[in-house]
Design a protein around this motif. Structure first.
Motif: not given
Length: 306
Positions: A26-31, A33-34, A39-47, A148-153
């Protein structure tokens, strides 16, 4: 009672991973961000929090001898079992950015770790600072890529910002609680069966601290978030070395056993193997997943027998 705690711990892992993936997606879609970046930041750090809490706390009191064993063992498990099990459950195509950038970085930091521990038999404070510097560069690279890789909603369900944060925080808490309960319960059962502390450390503890990565990646794969699934495993590997071992060794030098040095070079070979596989074919099929898990079983037999 031990069995009940084991089952409850597994339930916390499964449900916590589900909430964590939902909130992170949900955060990825709001921001815009792919999901792979999340996965490489928030999720990887959390796990990676279980490994981080154990290693950094030990570093603060100067008792972090098992930090290298824990990280190397967890990284081998992440690469072979987390990625392999995700592919067995839901085959996926590897994200091109992970293949082009992060799998190469994974090989690089694994090689640097192996060289550091081979040179003098330990990680000193200066080497820890080098790893922390690599962490800063890596995070900076991910931030630049995200911008550089912002995605559309898309049309997928997006939670409110508050509920997204709640899901992430509660999910992390449930994952950590579940991981601790599973490790403690499994350790007690293993001791009751007469297994040695060394064998328990090399197997149950190492695998147990990687359960958050495993459950999160499996849940992400089942929800169709393959970028988040693979990013979690690869990102955790990178952060385990440059963040956890970097901070731990900067606080207090970490001694490496002979077995640690051997396992560090095995990790380099495995990191090269998954990079080579991805360059040949970016599809992670069930057969490849079975091969990855089978290789881990062989490694597990090796560390039990040595």
């Amino acid at each position: 009672m031990t069995i009940i705690l084991l089952v409850f711990g597994m339930a916390c892992l499964v449900k916590g991973a589900d909430w964590f993936v939902e909130g992170s997606s949900s955060v990825a879609r709001m921001l815009k961000v792919p999901s792979v970046i999340i996965g490489l930041t928030i999720v990887a750090l959390g796990t990676s929090l279980p490994e981080a809490s154990v290693s950094i706390t030990a570093g603060l009191v100067g008792n972090n001898e098992l930090a290298i064993s824990n990280v190397v063992g967890s990284n081998i498990f992440n690469t072979l079992v987390v990625v392999g099990a995700s592919a067995i459950i839901t085959p996926f195509i590897m994200d091109k950015d992970i293949v082009r950038r992060d799998l190469k970085i994974n090989v690089l930091v694994s090689f640097i770790l192996a060289v550091f521990v081979s040179i003098n038999g330990y990680l000193d404070r200066f080497e820890g600072l080098i790893l922390i510097a690599l962490l800063v560069v890596y995070i900076g690279t991910l931030i630049r890529s995200a911008l550089q890789n912002r995605t559309q909603e898309d049309d997928a369900k997006t939670l409110s910002p508050f509920m997204s944060i709640v899901c992430i925080v509660v999910g992390v808490a449930a994952i950590i609680l579940g991981g601790n309960l599973v490790v403690d319960s499994a350790t007690n059962i293993a001791k009751a069966m007469g297994l040695s502390d060394t064998l328990i450390g090399l197997t149950i503890v190492s695998i147990g601290t990687s359960l958050p990565e495993l459950m999160t990646s499996i849940v992400a794969a089942r929800k169709g978030e393959s970028g988040l699934s693979l990013g979690n495993a690869v990102g955790s590997n990178i952060l385990n070395i440059i963040f956890i071992l970097g901070v731990s060794s900067a606080l207090s030098p970490i001694a490496a056993l002979t077995e640690n040095i051997i396992d560090a070079w095995i990790l380099v070979v495995i990191a090269c193997f998954i990079l080579w596989m991805s360059r040949k074919d970016d599809q992670m099929t069930r057969n490849k997943g079975i091969l990855f898990v089978a290789i881990y079983v062989v490694y597990l037999i090796y560390i039990i027998l040595r």
